[in-house]
Motif scaffolding. Structure first.
Motif, PDB file in Angstrom:
ATOM      1  N   UNK A 240    -126.330  37.335  38.383  1.00 13.94           N
ATOM      2  CA  UNK A 240    -126.767  35.593  39.246  1.00 13.94           C
ATOM      3  C   UNK A 240    -127.096  35.635  37.664  1.00 13.94           C
ATOM      4  N   UNK A 241    -128.180  36.632  36.260  1.00 14.25           N
ATOM      5  CA  UNK A 241    -127.568  36.075  35.613  1.00 14.25           C
ATOM      6  C   UNK A 241    -126.929  35.161  34.104  1.00 14.25           C
ATOM      7  N   UNK A 242    -126.127  35.913  34.579  1.00 13.64           N
ATOM      8  CA  UNK A 242    -124.515  35.187  33.376  1.00 13.64           C
ATOM      9  C   UNK A 242    -123.713  34.374  34.886  1.00 13.64           C
ATOM     10  N   UNK A 243    -124.582  33.974  35.967  1.00 16.62           N
ATOM     11  CA  UNK A 243    -124.161  33.043  37.191  1.00 16.62           C
ATOM     12  C   UNK A 243    -124.218  31.583  37.440  1.00 16.62           C
ATOM     13  N   UNK A 244    -126.078  31.759  37.017  1.00 15.99           N
ATOM     14  CA  UNK A 244    -126.328  30.592  36.228  1.00 15.99           C
ATOM     15  C   UNK A 244    -126.268  29.792  35.343  1.00 15.99           C
TER      16      UNK A 244
ATOM     17  N   UNK B  18    -136.009  34.672  36.651  1.00 18.28           N
ATOM     18  CA  UNK B  18    -135.221  34.709  35.398  1.00 18.28           C
ATOM     19  C   UNK B  18    -133.886  34.682  35.288  1.00 18.28           C
ATOM     20  N   UNK B  19    -133.036  34.864  35.948  1.00 14.26           N
ATOM     21  CA  UNK B  19    -131.844  33.732  35.524  1.00 14.26           C
ATOM     22  C   UNK B  19    -131.766  32.697  36.000  1.00 14.26           C
TER      23      UNK B  19
ATOM     24  N   UNK C   1    -129.134  30.535  28.295  1.00 15.16           N
ATOM     25  CA  UNK C   1    -128.404  31.499  27.647  1.00 15.16           C
ATOM     26  C   UNK C   1    -126.833  30.465  26.738  1.00 15.16           C
ATOM     27  N   UNK C   2    -126.327  29.722  27.465  1.00 16.93           N
ATOM     28  CA  UNK C   2    -124.923  28.761  26.801  1.00 16.93           C
ATOM     29  C   UNK C   2    -125.628  28.110  26.259  1.00 16.93           C
ATOM     30  N   UNK C   3    -126.471  27.538  26.468  1.00 18.74           N
ATOM     31  CA  UNK C   3    -126.952  26.421  25.446  1.00 18.74           C
ATOM     32  C   UNK C   3    -126.984  27.093  24.223  1.00 18.74           C
ATOM     33  N   UNK C   4    -127.166  27.838  23.588  1.00 17.29           N
ATOM     34  CA  UNK C   4    -128.201  28.413  22.031  1.00 17.29           C
ATOM     35  C   UNK C   4    -126.741  28.863  21.315  1.00 17.29           C
TER      36      UNK C   4
ATOM     37  N   UNK D 124    -117.440  31.408  29.534  1.00 18.05           N
ATOM     38  CA  UNK D 124    -117.941  33.229  28.868  1.00 18.05           C
ATOM     39  C   UNK D 124    -118.948  33.743  29.514  1.00 18.05           C
ATOM     40  N   UNK D 125    -120.071  33.057  29.941  1.00 22.29           N
ATOM     41  CA  UNK D 125    -121.215  33.888  30.552  1.00 22.29           C
ATOM     42  C   UNK D 125    -120.083  33.902  32.094  1.00 22.29           C
ATOM     43  N   UNK D 126    -119.758  33.027  33.003  1.00 21.98           N
ATOM     44  CA  UNK D 126    -119.408  33.379  33.568  1.00 21.98           C
ATOM     45  C   UNK D 126    -118.802  34.802  34.297  1.00 21.98           C
ATOM     46  N   UNK D 127    -117.853  35.025  33.690  1.00 18.99           N
ATOM     47  CA  UNK D 127    -117.252  36.169  33.867  1.00 18.99           C
ATOM     48  C   UNK D 127    -117.507  37.918  33.266  1.00 18.99           C
ATOM     49  N   UNK D 128    -119.134  37.209  32.675  1.00 18.24           N
ATOM     50  CA  UNK D 128    -119.925  38.524  32.521  1.00 18.24           C
ATOM     51  C   UNK D 128    -121.122  38.447  34.092  1.00 18.24           C
ATOM     52  N   UNK D 129    -120.915  37.918  34.527  1.00 19.71           N
ATOM     53  CA  UNK D 129    -121.233  37.604  35.838  1.00 19.71           C
ATOM     54  C   UNK D 129    -120.468  38.710  36.673  1.00 19.71           C
TER      55      UNK D 129
END
Length: 408
Positions: free
Chosen positions: A39-43, A88-89, A96-99, A344-349
């Motif tokens: 969930x932390x990497x889907x959002x 947190x998610x 996460x994606x913005x930085x 890329x973080x969606x892949x982590x999700x």
């Protein structure tokens, strides 16, 4: 650094907190762990779109960090456990994606330093990942889980204060504009590039199903299958979670120097070939644990094997994960930077969700057999990445010929 301190500080405690404090069964705790990290990497895919189209990058980071800090403090109350994880998610989705997208904004599109910058960035955030288990983990393990979670929240607030104080050093930001996004998007990502990125995403999903076990089943094995005594001192089980970011910091400079020498000699390795090599190295790390598990015959084994495992695993990680993040950032259209990085973080999700499902099998296998399964998953990912090299070359040529928006 402080965002990673808060995330890894909470993550180092999470599976132990669920099994020892909340008395969840192993399979249930492993699934919750995987579902939370997923969930932390889907959002971020939604948060990246909001940052690009509505909020702007700076406001997205400030709001996301504030929400994450609130979630960490909510973790100090058992009754708010699930709500805290969700909070947190959600905050992570904006942050996460913005930085890393702002890291990309520091360089012009053709600047060769752009790719190296993400390895430097990777070292910076791993400082927080190194400190978190030592500080939050030790406090939580020795004095109470809730104190460790509270320290994670304090770390997030420190990160927010540093970002606000140093924001003047970032390049000027163009506020979101619907017309700009609509115009730039078709010129940024062609069909061939999208298909290749989907293929990379599938391969990395398989890889992460194995890699993400370091905070899940590997952590459980560190508690039950490893002799943690060292010279009369019992090593806290959470300390082993610091080995991965420690090795990232130690190994990145020599690896960057090695890759730089190869590039100067005209022998630079293609990104997907490098990522495939990384997945194979991680497979070797899990094969090491499989061999240790098979020879232990149900007895505890020396902690030095776990240190060696993290050393080999980290070498493989440095080949694959920063390279993949830099690849997605390089292909991102100017006004969809956060959205493309969020993919890329969606892949982590998807990989984290798969890791939760794989981790729930831990109690059904002997440790040696389970770690051999993880080695097989990493090897499969390596094969998929290797096969995607030629399609990536073709997509790269098309991307190079496509007009891009002006560089900063």
């Amino acid at each position: 650094m402080w965002e990673q301190f808060s995330y890894y500080g909470m993550r180092a405690l999470l599976v132990y907190f669920m099994t020892k404090e909340l008395l969840f069964g192993q399979a249930h705790a492993s699934f919750i762990y995987g579902a939370y990290t997923a969930a932390a990497y889907f959002t971020p895919i939604l948060g990246g779109m909001l940052a690009d189209r509505v909020l702007g990058k700076r406001r997205a980071i400030i709001i996301g960090a504030s929400v994450m800090a609130a979630g960490h403090f909510m973790m100090t109350f058992d009754a708010l456990f699930y709500l805290a994880l969700a909070t947190i998610a959600l905050g992570n989705g904006l942050f996460l994606p913005t930085l890393p997208s702002q890291v990309g904004d520091l360089y012009a599109r053709g600047d060769a330093r752009r790719g190296w910058a993400f390895n430097v960035y990777y070292v910076g955030i791993n400082i927080g990942g190194f400190l978190a288990p030592l500080i939050c983990g030790t406090v939580g393990e020795l004095y109470g889980w809730h104190y460790g979670f509270g320290l994670a929240g304090i770390g997030m607030l420190l990160g927010l204060a540093i970002y606000v104080g140093g924001a003047r050093y970032l390049p000027p930001e163009t506020l979101p504009a619907r017309s700009t996004v609509t115009t730039d998007a078709p010129r940024g990502l062609g069909r061939e590039t999208i298909l290749v990125l989907i293929g990379i995403g599938l391969a990395v999903t398989v890889f992460r199903a194995a890699y993400e076990q370091v905070g899940n089943t590997v952590a459980l094995w560190a508690d039950s299958g490893v002799d943690r005594a060292a010279g009369g001192f019992l090593i806290p089980m959470t300390w082993f979670q610091s080995l991965n970011p420690l090795f990232v910091m130690l190994l990145t400079p020599p690896l960057l120097a090695y890759w730089h020498r190869r590039a100067a000699a005209g022998m630079d390795q293609a990104p997907l070939r490098r990522m495939a090599c990384g997945a194979l190295i991680v497979a070797l790390a899990y094969l090491l644990l499989a061999a240790v598990g098979w020879t232990a015959n149900g007895q505890v084994t020396g902690w030095i094997w776990l240190v060696l495992f993290f050393l080999v695993l980290t070498i493989g990680e440095l080949f694959i994960l920063p390279t993949g993040l830099g690849l997605f950032a390089r292909l991102a259209p100017r006004h969809l930077g956060s959205t493309t990085v969020a993919a890329w973080f969606l892949v982590t999700f998807s990989g984290s969700l798969a890791a939760g499902l794989v981790g729930s099998l831990w109690s059904r296998f002997a440790p040696g057999a389970f770690f051999a399964l993880l080695a097989l998953l990493s090897a499969i990912a390596a094969g998929l990445l290797w096969r995607l090299h030629r399609p990536m070359q073709a997509a790269d040529r098309l991307h190079a010929m496509t007009p891009a928006s002006s560089a900063p």
